[in-house]
Enzyme design. Structure first.
Site, PDB file in Angstrom:
ATOM      1  N   LYS A  92       0.721  -1.043   0.052  1.00 42.32           N
ATOM      2  CA  LYS A  92      -0.024   0.081  -0.075  1.00 42.32           C
ATOM      3  C   LYS A  92       0.999   1.426  -0.120  1.00 42.32           C
ATOM      4  O   LYS A  92       2.081   1.172   0.115  1.00 42.32           O
ATOM      5  CB  LYS A  92      -1.111  -0.083   1.233  1.00 42.32           C
ATOM      6  CG  LYS A  92      -1.978  -1.363   1.272  1.00 42.32           C
ATOM      7  CD  LYS A  92      -3.090  -1.117   2.344  1.00 42.32           C
ATOM      8  CE  LYS A  92      -4.080  -2.300   2.277  1.00 42.32           C
ATOM      9  NZ  LYS A  92      -5.068  -2.028   3.358  1.00 42.32           N
ATOM     10  N   TYR A 125     -12.485  -1.786  -3.174  1.00 39.27           N
ATOM     11  CA  TYR A 125     -12.870  -1.995  -2.012  1.00 39.27           C
ATOM     12  C   TYR A 125     -14.236  -1.710  -1.749  1.00 39.27           C
ATOM     13  O   TYR A 125     -14.702  -1.535  -0.701  1.00 39.27           O
ATOM     14  CB  TYR A 125     -11.940  -1.024  -0.921  1.00 39.27           C
ATOM     15  CG  TYR A 125     -10.743  -1.625  -0.590  1.00 39.27           C
ATOM     16  CD1 TYR A 125     -10.437  -2.551  -0.038  1.00 39.27           C
ATOM     17  CD2 TYR A 125      -9.279  -0.665  -0.546  1.00 39.27           C
ATOM     18  CE1 TYR A 125      -9.202  -3.102   0.738  1.00 39.27           C
ATOM     19  CE2 TYR A 125      -8.309  -1.212  -0.049  1.00 39.27           C
ATOM     20  CZ  TYR A 125      -8.382  -2.326   0.465  1.00 39.27           C
ATOM     21  OH  TYR A 125      -7.203  -2.769   1.199  1.00 39.27           O
ATOM     22  N   PHE A 128     -15.246   4.239   7.344  1.00 40.19           N
ATOM     23  CA  PHE A 128     -13.441   4.732   6.886  1.00 40.19           C
ATOM     24  C   PHE A 128     -13.522   4.363   5.378  1.00 40.19           C
ATOM     25  O   PHE A 128     -12.500   4.753   4.712  1.00 40.19           O
ATOM     26  CB  PHE A 128     -12.646   3.879   7.501  1.00 40.19           C
ATOM     27  CG  PHE A 128     -12.890   2.195   7.285  1.00 40.19           C
ATOM     28  CD1 PHE A 128     -12.667   1.773   6.312  1.00 40.19           C
ATOM     29  CD2 PHE A 128     -13.607   1.580   8.223  1.00 40.19           C
ATOM     30  CE1 PHE A 128     -12.657   0.230   6.002  1.00 40.19           C
ATOM     31  CE2 PHE A 128     -13.719   0.183   8.236  1.00 40.19           C
ATOM     32  CZ  PHE A 128     -13.390  -0.312   7.088  1.00 40.19           C
ATOM     33  N   THR A 165      -5.208  -6.831  11.099  1.00 42.00           N
ATOM     34  CA  THR A 165      -5.656  -5.527  10.340  1.00 42.00           C
ATOM     35  C   THR A 165      -5.018  -4.221  11.263  1.00 42.00           C
ATOM     36  O   THR A 165      -4.309  -3.389  10.618  1.00 42.00           O
ATOM     37  CB  THR A 165      -7.231  -5.002  10.173  1.00 42.00           C
ATOM     38  OG1 THR A 165      -7.495  -6.425   9.384  1.00 42.00           O
ATOM     39  CG2 THR A 165      -7.483  -4.007   9.379  1.00 42.00           C
ATOM     40  N   ARG A 176       2.558  -6.115   9.176  1.00 36.98           N
ATOM     41  CA  ARG A 176       1.901  -4.859   9.876  1.00 36.98           C
ATOM     42  C   ARG A 176       2.382  -4.762  11.361  1.00 36.98           C
ATOM     43  O   ARG A 176       2.532  -3.615  11.621  1.00 36.98           O
ATOM     44  CB  ARG A 176       0.488  -5.314  10.119  1.00 36.98           C
ATOM     45  CG  ARG A 176      -0.305  -5.230   8.806  1.00 36.98           C
ATOM     46  CD  ARG A 176      -1.689  -5.824   8.621  1.00 36.98           C
ATOM     47  NE  ARG A 176      -2.269  -5.386   7.172  1.00 36.98           N
ATOM     48  CZ  ARG A 176      -3.541  -5.837   6.928  1.00 36.98           C
ATOM     49  NH1 ARG A 176      -4.028  -6.842   7.633  1.00 36.98           N
ATOM     50  NH2 ARG A 176      -4.138  -5.720   5.915  1.00 36.98           N
ATOM     51  N   ASN A 188      -1.913   0.402   6.668  1.00 39.56           N
ATOM     52  CA  ASN A 188      -1.302  -0.876   7.303  1.00 39.56           C
ATOM     53  C   ASN A 188      -0.613  -1.653   6.314  1.00 39.56           C
ATOM     54  O   ASN A 188      -0.549  -2.786   6.540  1.00 39.56           O
ATOM     55  CB  ASN A 188      -2.278  -1.672   8.090  1.00 39.56           C
ATOM     56  CG  ASN A 188      -3.737  -2.078   6.815  1.00 39.56           C
ATOM     57  OD1 ASN A 188      -3.742  -1.674   5.791  1.00 39.56           O
ATOM     58  ND2 ASN A 188      -4.488  -2.770   7.607  1.00 39.56           N
ATOM     59  N   HIS A 210      -2.275  -5.382   1.536  1.00 37.00           N
ATOM     60  CA  HIS A 210      -3.598  -6.014   1.491  1.00 37.00           C
ATOM     61  C   HIS A 210      -3.360  -7.551   1.189  1.00 37.00           C
ATOM     62  O   HIS A 210      -2.383  -7.703   0.301  1.00 37.00           O
ATOM     63  CB  HIS A 210      -4.422  -5.304   0.182  1.00 37.00           C
ATOM     64  CG  HIS A 210      -5.456  -6.293  -0.255  1.00 37.00           C
ATOM     65  ND1 HIS A 210      -6.599  -6.374   0.340  1.00 37.00           N
ATOM     66  CD2 HIS A 210      -5.423  -7.289  -1.210  1.00 37.00           C
ATOM     67  CE1 HIS A 210      -7.439  -7.380  -0.097  1.00 37.00           C
ATOM     68  NE2 HIS A 210      -6.467  -7.659  -1.351  1.00 37.00           N
ATOM     69  N   GLU A 241      -9.495 -10.668  -7.635  1.00 38.20           N
ATOM     70  CA  GLU A 241      -8.572  -9.463  -7.643  1.00 38.20           C
ATOM     71  C   GLU A 241      -7.368  -9.568  -8.448  1.00 38.20           C
ATOM     72  O   GLU A 241      -6.801  -8.741  -9.143  1.00 38.20           O
ATOM     73  CB  GLU A 241      -8.362  -9.514  -6.207  1.00 38.20           C
ATOM     74  CG  GLU A 241      -9.518  -9.169  -5.082  1.00 38.20           C
ATOM     75  CD  GLU A 241      -8.819  -9.131  -3.732  1.00 38.20           C
ATOM     76  OE1 GLU A 241      -9.838  -8.684  -3.019  1.00 38.20           O
ATOM     77  OE2 GLU A 241      -7.787  -9.319  -3.274  1.00 38.20           O
TER      78      GLU A 241
HETATM   79  P1  ATP Z   1      -7.056  -5.957   3.296  1.00 39.79           P
HETATM   80  O1  ATP Z   1      -8.545  -6.029   2.901  1.00 39.79           O
HETATM   81  O2  ATP Z   1      -6.626  -4.556   3.072  1.00 39.79           O
HETATM   82  O3  ATP Z   1      -6.237  -6.875   3.055  1.00 39.79           O
HETATM   83  P2  ATP Z   1      -8.090  -6.670   5.971  1.00 39.79           P
HETATM   84  O4  ATP Z   1      -8.727  -7.645   5.167  1.00 39.79           O
HETATM   85  O5  ATP Z   1      -6.992  -7.030   7.252  1.00 39.79           O
HETATM   86  O6  ATP Z   1      -7.351  -5.859   5.011  1.00 39.79           O
HETATM   87  P3  ATP Z   1     -10.627  -5.325   6.199  1.00 39.79           P
HETATM   88  O7  ATP Z   1     -11.456  -5.531   7.113  1.00 39.79           O
HETATM   89  O8  ATP Z   1     -10.946  -6.039   4.802  1.00 39.79           O
HETATM   90  O9  ATP Z   1      -8.967  -5.609   6.517  1.00 39.79           O
HETATM   91  O10 ATP Z   1     -10.378  -3.771   5.743  1.00 39.79           O
HETATM   92  C1  ATP Z   1      -9.729  -3.292   4.672  1.00 39.79           C
HETATM   93  C2  ATP Z   1      -9.083  -2.300   4.848  1.00 39.79           C
HETATM   94  O11 ATP Z   1      -9.862  -1.133   5.422  1.00 39.79           O
HETATM   95  C3  ATP Z   1      -7.805  -2.461   5.737  1.00 39.79           C
HETATM   96  O12 ATP Z   1      -6.832  -3.162   5.461  1.00 39.79           O
HETATM   97  C4  ATP Z   1      -7.611  -1.217   6.393  1.00 39.79           C
HETATM   98  O13 ATP Z   1      -6.877  -0.260   5.422  1.00 39.79           O
HETATM   99  C5  ATP Z   1      -9.133  -0.286   6.005  1.00 39.79           C
HETATM  100  N1  ATP Z   1      -9.683  -0.196   7.650  1.00 39.79           N
HETATM  101  C6  ATP Z   1     -10.199  -1.419   8.030  1.00 39.79           C
HETATM  102  N2  ATP Z   1     -10.910  -0.884   9.431  1.00 39.79           N
HETATM  103  C7  ATP Z   1     -10.581   0.483   9.305  1.00 39.79           C
HETATM  104  C8  ATP Z   1     -10.639   1.506  10.336  1.00 39.79           C
HETATM  105  N3  ATP Z   1     -11.483   1.122  11.594  1.00 39.79           N
HETATM  106  N4  ATP Z   1     -10.208   2.662  10.283  1.00 39.79           N
HETATM  107  C9  ATP Z   1      -9.831   2.722   9.071  1.00 39.79           C
HETATM  108  N5  ATP Z   1      -9.453   2.116   7.974  1.00 39.79           N
HETATM  109  C10 ATP Z   1      -9.796   0.800   8.233  1.00 39.79           C
HETATM  110 MG    MG Z   2      -9.875  -7.465   3.673  1.00 41.30          MG
END
Ligand code: ATP
Ligand code: MG
Length: 137
Positions: free
Chosen positions: A9, A49, A57, A91, A102, A112, A115, A126
């Site tokens: 990212k 997304y 968010f 996450t 992370r 973070n 992805h 994807e």
């Molecule tokens: P990713 O899908 O990016 O691999 P993940 O599966 O661990 O990450 P998801 O719940 O799918 O987490 O969330 C997607 C992305 O949205 C997170 O990686 C983060 O960048 C962002 N995100 C998630 N929760 C929050 C939050 N509470 N505040 C801000 N950004 C968030």
């Molecule tokens: Mg995810």
């Protein structure tokens, strides 16, 4: 061997962490079989997304993902989807296990660093969104 889709990212590309993150993948037995540096528009980030469109968010996440180049990747290995998520860590970096990407590199729950696809179906969608058949060997 299984394949999964990964993104390094903007927070990580800005800090020149692509090599350090790829070393974590390689040390875990994941092979980088496709990789390109691209910059998403906010609309493209929003499409990627879109499952999070109703989350508070979402707008901030799309702005962030379009704020600098990303590195889009395909990783291959035994159980690549689960292994990649293990190497990424939780996450929220404050919940991420020691030694994970992370835990070491992420700046916040939003910024973070990586992805990774969460299931075979999402990995296939994807990968196809970012790479053509010709780019996958
Ligand atoms: P990713 O899908 O990016 O691999 P993940 O599966 O661990 O990450 P998801 O719940 O799918 O987490 O969330 C997607 C992305 O949205 C997170 O990686 C983060 O960048 C962002 N995100 C998630 N929760 C929050 C939050 N509470 N505040 C801000 N950004 C968030
Ligand atoms: Mg995810």
């Amino acid at each position: 061997l299984e394949r999964t889709f990964s993104i390094i990212k903007p927070d990580a590309t800005r800090r020149n962490l692509t090599g350090a993150i790829n070393k974590k993948f390689e040390d875990a037995g994941l092979r980088v079989v496709a990789q390109k540096r691209i910059q998403l528009s906010k609309a493209q980030a929003g499409e990627f997304y879109k499952v999070h469109a109703e989350r508070p968010f979402y707008d901030e996440l799309c702005e962030f993902m379009a704020s600098a180049p990303i590195v889009a990747q395909v990783l291959e290995g035994e159980g690549a989807i689960a292994k990649n998520r293990e190497v990424m860590g939780a996450t929220n970096p404050s919940d991420a296990a020691a030694g994970t990407i992370r835990a070491e590199f992420a700046e916040s729950v939003g910024e973070n660093s990586v992805h990774g696809s969460d299931a075979p179906e999402t990995a296939a969608v994807e990968i196809a969104y970012f790479f053509s058949g010709l780019e996958l060997v």
